[in-house]
Design a protein around this motif. Structure first.
Motif, PDB file in Angstrom:
ATOM      1  N   ILE A   9       1.944  12.759  -3.916  1.00 51.22           N
ATOM      2  CA  ILE A   9       2.448  13.510  -5.069  1.00 51.22           C
ATOM      3  C   ILE A   9       1.314  14.296  -5.706  1.00 51.22           C
ATOM      4  CG2 ILE A   9       3.509  13.339  -7.354  1.00 51.22           C
ATOM      5  CD1 ILE A   9       4.893  10.775  -6.391  1.00 51.22           C
ATOM      6  N   MET A  10       0.151  13.658  -5.843  1.00 51.57           N
ATOM      7  CA  MET A  10      -0.988  14.364  -6.430  1.00 51.57           C
ATOM      8  C   MET A  10      -1.433  15.517  -5.540  1.00 51.57           C
ATOM      9  SD  MET A  10      -3.353  11.452  -8.273  1.00 51.57           S
ATOM     10  CE  MET A  10      -3.639  10.481  -6.779  1.00 51.57           C
ATOM     11  N   ALA A  11      -1.405  15.287  -4.231  1.00 56.37           N
ATOM     12  CA  ALA A  11      -1.791  16.365  -3.308  1.00 56.37           C
ATOM     13  C   ALA A  11      -0.783  17.504  -3.332  1.00 56.37           C
ATOM     14  CB  ALA A  11      -1.917  15.805  -1.887  1.00 56.37           C
ATOM     15  N   GLY A  12       0.459  17.198  -3.727  1.00 61.83           N
ATOM     16  CA  GLY A  12       1.523  18.198  -3.693  1.00 61.83           C
ATOM     17  C   GLY A  12       1.705  18.988  -4.967  1.00 61.83           C
ATOM     18  N   GLY A  13       0.944  18.650  -6.026  1.00 63.50           N
ATOM     19  CA  GLY A  13       1.120  19.482  -7.213  1.00 63.50           C
ATOM     20  C   GLY A  13       0.718  18.869  -8.539  1.00 63.50           C
ATOM     21  N   VAL A  14       0.947  17.561  -8.727  1.00 70.01           N
ATOM     22  CA  VAL A  14       0.532  16.939  -9.985  1.00 70.01           C
ATOM     23  C   VAL A  14      -0.982  16.789  -9.960  1.00 70.01           C
ATOM     24  CG1 VAL A  14       0.637  14.891 -11.440  1.00 70.01           C
ATOM     25  CG2 VAL A  14       2.703  15.702 -10.297  1.00 70.01           C
ATOM     26  N   GLY A  31       0.788  -1.230   0.000  1.00 67.19           N
ATOM     27  CA  GLY A  31       0.000   0.000   0.000  1.00 67.19           C
ATOM     28  C   GLY A  31       0.818   1.277   0.000  1.00 67.19           C
ATOM     29  N   ARG A  32       2.116   1.187   0.305  1.00 59.61           N
ATOM     30  CA  ARG A  32       2.936   2.402   0.373  1.00 59.61           C
ATOM     31  C   ARG A  32       3.061   3.071  -0.989  1.00 59.61           C
ATOM     32  NH1 ARG A  32       5.873  -1.248   3.201  1.00 59.61           N
ATOM     33  NH2 ARG A  32       7.506  -1.392   1.613  1.00 59.61           N
ATOM     34  N   SER A  33       3.065   2.276  -2.044  1.00 59.48           N
ATOM     35  CA  SER A  33       3.156   2.840  -3.384  1.00 59.48           C
ATOM     36  C   SER A  33       1.993   3.791  -3.648  1.00 59.48           C
ATOM     37  CB  SER A  33       3.164   1.711  -4.422  1.00 59.48           C
ATOM     38  OG  SER A  33       3.110   2.227  -5.732  1.00 59.48           O
ATOM     39  N   GLN A  34       0.790   3.367  -3.302  1.00 59.35           N
ATOM     40  CA  GLN A  34      -0.378   4.226  -3.517  1.00 59.35           C
ATOM     41  C   GLN A  34      -0.357   5.444  -2.601  1.00 59.35           C
ATOM     42  OE1 GLN A  34      -3.759   1.550  -3.156  1.00 59.35           O
ATOM     43  NE2 GLN A  34      -3.647   1.023  -5.333  1.00 59.35           N
ATOM     44  N   GLU A  35       0.145   5.276  -1.399  1.00 60.49           N
ATOM     45  CA  GLU A  35       0.245   6.421  -0.489  1.00 60.49           C
ATOM     46  C   GLU A  35       1.192   7.478  -1.059  1.00 60.49           C
ATOM     47  OE1 GLU A  35       1.497   4.641   3.132  1.00 60.49           O
ATOM     48  OE2 GLU A  35      -0.500   3.876   3.651  1.00 60.49           O
ATOM     49  N   ILE A  36       2.311   7.037  -1.630  1.00 62.90           N
ATOM     50  CA  ILE A  36       3.258   7.970  -2.247  1.00 62.90           C
ATOM     51  C   ILE A  36       2.603   8.688  -3.419  1.00 62.90           C
ATOM     52  CG2 ILE A  36       5.380   8.106  -3.623  1.00 62.90           C
ATOM     53  CD1 ILE A  36       6.526   5.880  -1.836  1.00 62.90           C
ATOM     54  N   LEU A  77      -8.816   4.129  -2.625  1.00 69.35           N
ATOM     55  CA  LEU A  77      -9.185   5.533  -2.807  1.00 69.35           C
ATOM     56  C   LEU A  77      -8.674   6.393  -1.655  1.00 69.35           C
ATOM     57  CD1 LEU A  77     -12.837   5.174  -4.174  1.00 69.35           C
ATOM     58  CD2 LEU A  77     -10.730   5.571  -5.467  1.00 69.35           C
ATOM     59  N   ARG A  78      -8.713   5.850  -0.450  1.00 70.15           N
ATOM     60  CA  ARG A  78      -8.196   6.606   0.710  1.00 70.15           C
ATOM     61  C   ARG A  78      -6.700   6.830   0.572  1.00 70.15           C
ATOM     62  NH1 ARG A  78     -11.799   3.285   3.639  1.00 70.15           N
ATOM     63  NH2 ARG A  78     -10.105   1.858   4.188  1.00 70.15           N
ATOM     64  N   ARG A  79      -5.965   5.795   0.183  1.00 69.50           N
ATOM     65  CA  ARG A  79      -4.516   5.941   0.054  1.00 69.50           C
ATOM     66  C   ARG A  79      -4.157   6.926  -1.052  1.00 69.50           C
ATOM     67  NH1 ARG A  79      -4.614   0.275   1.369  1.00 69.50           N
ATOM     68  NH2 ARG A  79      -4.908  -0.257  -0.828  1.00 69.50           N
ATOM     69  N   LEU A  80      -4.918   6.913  -2.122  1.00 70.09           N
ATOM     70  CA  LEU A  80      -4.640   7.806  -3.251  1.00 70.09           C
ATOM     71  C   LEU A  80      -5.157   9.223  -3.018  1.00 70.09           C
ATOM     72  CD1 LEU A  80      -5.486   5.432  -6.239  1.00 70.09           C
ATOM     73  CD2 LEU A  80      -3.208   6.159  -5.507  1.00 70.09           C
ATOM     74  N   GLY A  81      -6.066   9.384  -2.060  1.00 70.11           N
ATOM     75  CA  GLY A  81      -6.628  10.707  -1.806  1.00 70.11           C
ATOM     76  C   GLY A  81      -7.510  11.188  -2.927  1.00 70.11           C
ATOM     77  N   THR A  82      -8.238  10.288  -3.567  1.00 67.35           N
ATOM     78  CA  THR A  82      -9.129  10.646  -4.661  1.00 67.35           C
ATOM     79  C   THR A  82     -10.485  10.000  -4.433  1.00 67.35           C
ATOM     80  OG1 THR A  82      -9.365  10.678  -7.089  1.00 67.35           O
ATOM     81  CG2 THR A  82      -8.444   8.685  -6.103  1.00 67.35           C
TER      82      THR A  82
END
Length: 314
Positions: free
Chosen positions: A65-70, A56-61, A105-110
């Motif tokens: 990244i998406m929350a930070g700008g992409v 799950g760490r891959s999705q958290e990262i 979805l929680r890990r990805l923040g979407t």
């Protein structure tokens, strides 16, 4: 980067995709960020994730990244469902699948996946139950399209025919499968079944798990995946005498074309019939850029024919 439709669906993806299998293990957050930024800047859209990558760490990262700008809107997120076990069942059970989806979805923040990739088959769960999970996910807005992971040809056909009876939104639009000059078994049944049902193919490990780049022709480099305790078994499964002959042909073709073995191997898969996108992984942004540069490579017919001949499945 040019885009393609996934099968006969309306979904469009970049014809080279970015895999995130090593994120959280061999690829740290900074390197992952550099990869994603370079990928998007080059016009890439398709991102392949799975809840089993680095637990799950891959999705958290990816979420950070998406929350930070992409921007999320620039990406086509494809989340692959694992086989979670728990009080709601496991495998392709509706409860287990939806729970795993929500965790992704929680890990990805979407709030949604553009493509939800499910296990290709589960003998322990009625097919209608699995398809109902897709229906629930689409109708609640958590998923836009659904596909299968590593189905056989008859499994894909069975799912597609049954899904059409239940309703259009449950019909799979994609099938993800390992496909490279080293592994062409999908051509026997899956490729024709996908073509018949209008399903697009997502090729993973198009570089033969790194073997087709030629990096292992003279041994095992210390900084390679084959030298990694985590990934060594993954790579070694594709190193044998037949592979060596194919790699030699790829090296010869690359030399004649004035390009890299990576470009030759990736272009061969990318332009096979039915392929929507070929998913590549990378250690860093520089390595990813080498894959992205393949966008301009088109293999001559005679080179493609020679590679077809040397890699014919046994």
């Amino acid at each position: 980067m040019r885009r393609r439709r996934v099968g006969t669906s309306g979904l469009q993806v970049s014809r080279i995709g970015l895999g995130t299998m090593t994120w959280g293990d061999d690829t740290d957050a900074d390197a992952a960020t550099a990869q994603l930024v370079a990928f998007v800047d080059a016009g890439g859209t398709f991102i392949e994730t799975a809840d089993v990558y680095a637990d799950g760490r891959s999705q958290e990262i990816l979420g950070k990244i998406m929350a930070g700008g992409v921007r999320r809107e620039e990406l086509v997120l494809a989340g692959r469902g694992g086989l979670p076990a728990g009080v709601l069942g496991e495998g392709a059970a509706r409860g287990a699948l939806l729970r795993a989806l929500d965790a992704t979805l929680r890990r990805l923040g979407t709030d949604h996946l553009d493509l939800w990739q499910l296990p290709g088959w589960d003998d322990e769960v009625p097919l209608d139950e699995t398809l109902s999970a897709i229906q629930v996910a689409v109708l609640t807005g958590r998923v836009r399209y659904a596909g299968l992971v590593a189905p056989s040809g008859w499994q894909l056909s069975t799912v597609a025919e049954r899904a059409r009876v239940l309703g259009n939104i449950t019909v799979p639009v994609s099938a993800q499968v390992e496909y490279s000059l080293l592994i062409r078994t999908a051509e026997a049944e899956l490729v024709p079944a996908a073509r018949h049902h209008g399903v697009g193919l997502i090729a993973w490990a198009p570089l033969g798990r790194g073997v087709l780049t030629g990096k292992y022709a003279g041994g095992t480099p210390a900084d390679s995946r084959a030298a990694s305790p985590v990934l060594a078994p993954y790579v070694e499964a594709r190193r044998n005498e037949r592979s060596a002959r194919i790699v030699h042909a790829v090296l010869t073709a690359a030399d004649g074309l004035g390009t890299s073995p990576l470009a030759v191997a990736l272009a061969w898969v990318r332009d096979r019939p039915g392929i929507a996108t070929a998913v590549v992984g990378a250690r860093d942004a520089a390595q990813l850029s080498a894959s992205m540069a393949t966008e301009t490579i088109e293999l001559p017919a005679e080179i493609r024919a020679a590679l077809d001949d040397v890699s014919v499945p046994v």
